[in-house]
Design an enzyme around this catalytic site. Sequence first.
Site, PDB file in Angstrom:
ATOM      1  N   ASP A 191       0.716  -1.267   0.104  1.00 41.21           N
ATOM      2  CA  ASP A 191      -0.117  -0.106  -0.068  1.00 41.21           C
ATOM      3  C   ASP A 191       0.855   1.068   0.049  1.00 41.21           C
ATOM      4  O   ASP A 191       1.400   1.707   1.046  1.00 41.21           O
ATOM      5  CB  ASP A 191      -0.822   0.009   1.188  1.00 41.21           C
ATOM      6  N   VAL A 192       1.219   1.778  -1.123  1.00 40.20           N
ATOM      7  CA  VAL A 192       2.040   2.876  -1.449  1.00 40.20           C
ATOM      8  C   VAL A 192       1.329   4.054  -1.992  1.00 40.20           C
ATOM      9  O   VAL A 192       1.657   5.257  -1.818  1.00 40.20           O
ATOM     10  CB  VAL A 192       3.161   2.790  -2.144  1.00 40.20           C
ATOM     11  N   LYS A 193       0.144   4.005  -2.625  1.00 40.17           N
ATOM     12  CA  LYS A 193      -0.720   4.802  -3.496  1.00 40.17           C
ATOM     13  C   LYS A 193       0.232   5.824  -4.077  1.00 40.17           C
ATOM     14  O   LYS A 193       0.091   7.231  -3.967  1.00 40.17           O
ATOM     15  CB  LYS A 193      -1.503   5.701  -2.229  1.00 40.17           C
ATOM     16  N   ARG A 194       1.159   5.448  -5.039  1.00 39.84           N
ATOM     17  CA  ARG A 194       2.089   6.188  -5.706  1.00 39.84           C
ATOM     18  C   ARG A 194       1.192   6.968  -6.874  1.00 39.84           C
ATOM     19  O   ARG A 194       0.326   6.299  -7.595  1.00 39.84           O
ATOM     20  CB  ARG A 194       3.397   5.744  -6.206  1.00 39.84           C
ATOM     21  N   THR A 199      -0.767  -0.284  -4.687  1.00 38.16           N
ATOM     22  CA  THR A 199      -1.782   0.456  -4.955  1.00 38.16           C
ATOM     23  C   THR A 199      -1.122   1.888  -5.578  1.00 38.16           C
ATOM     24  O   THR A 199      -0.364   2.171  -5.285  1.00 38.16           O
ATOM     25  CB  THR A 199      -2.587   0.865  -3.455  1.00 38.16           C
TER      26      THR A 199
END
Length: 279
Positions: free
Chosen positions: A94-97, A124
């Site tokens: 879960d990094v939401k880059r 993510t």
Amino acid sequence: METFGARLHRAVAERGPLCVGIDPHPGLLARWGLADDAEGLDRFARTVVDALGDRVAVVKPQSAFFERFGARGVAILESTIRQLRDRGALVLLDVKRGDIGSTVRAYAEAYLDPSRPLYVDAVTASPYLGVGSLAPMFELAAEHGGGVFVLALTSNPEGPAVQHARAADGRSVAQTVIDEISQLNAGAQPLGSFGLVVGATIGDTGHDLSRVGGPLLAPGLGAQGATAADLRTVFGASLPAVLPSYSREVLGAGPDVAALRAAADRALADCRAVVPPMN
């Protein structure tokens, strides 16, 4: 080369429809009697791996809670990823880059290139520089059998101001994201490798998820307020593609390994009662 969608489909068939987060925030470390430092982080992560790595289909480490301890925290994240993979769990980081050009390509290489130390099964990503800006990430994922879960309808209260805004053609911004990811999955069997993040707490938003063709990650279950039964309202006919995600509801049972396993088993039983097998 096996695609992420195929691996996920098999993992869910074998272990059940459950994703558990590793979110070692300060309050949870304290609840476990651990110091808010790299040593506490390491003990926390190792305990979760020992308890759940060989039982849960997908484990989702939250990168930020490792990164806040600098190089030592990132090293612990690398070790955690390796341990989880050794135990057969799929790792969703879960990094939401989200960025553009060479920068998003570098993010993709960091997480989706098998030669890199932070290599995981899926990540993510945020589409709010335009879904097209994530093209290098989609391309590298396809090249190496990885997956990408793109934010679509999130449960934070600030989300709807952007996600429900209308594009020029009348669709909501979220629906444009949904539709573009659906195109990436066209024809994929048994499951596409490009998924969406749709919060389990959002209720019926009127968006059409029926053609996505990939997995739908549903965070927000348990301590964040949603129940497995709420998934019916959010996803309707798309329920077979849903991957329910729990964090504090399961992690709060630690540090006892048996208690963590029991909490995960309860969460999985709740999900099995609602989520039918993936098509």
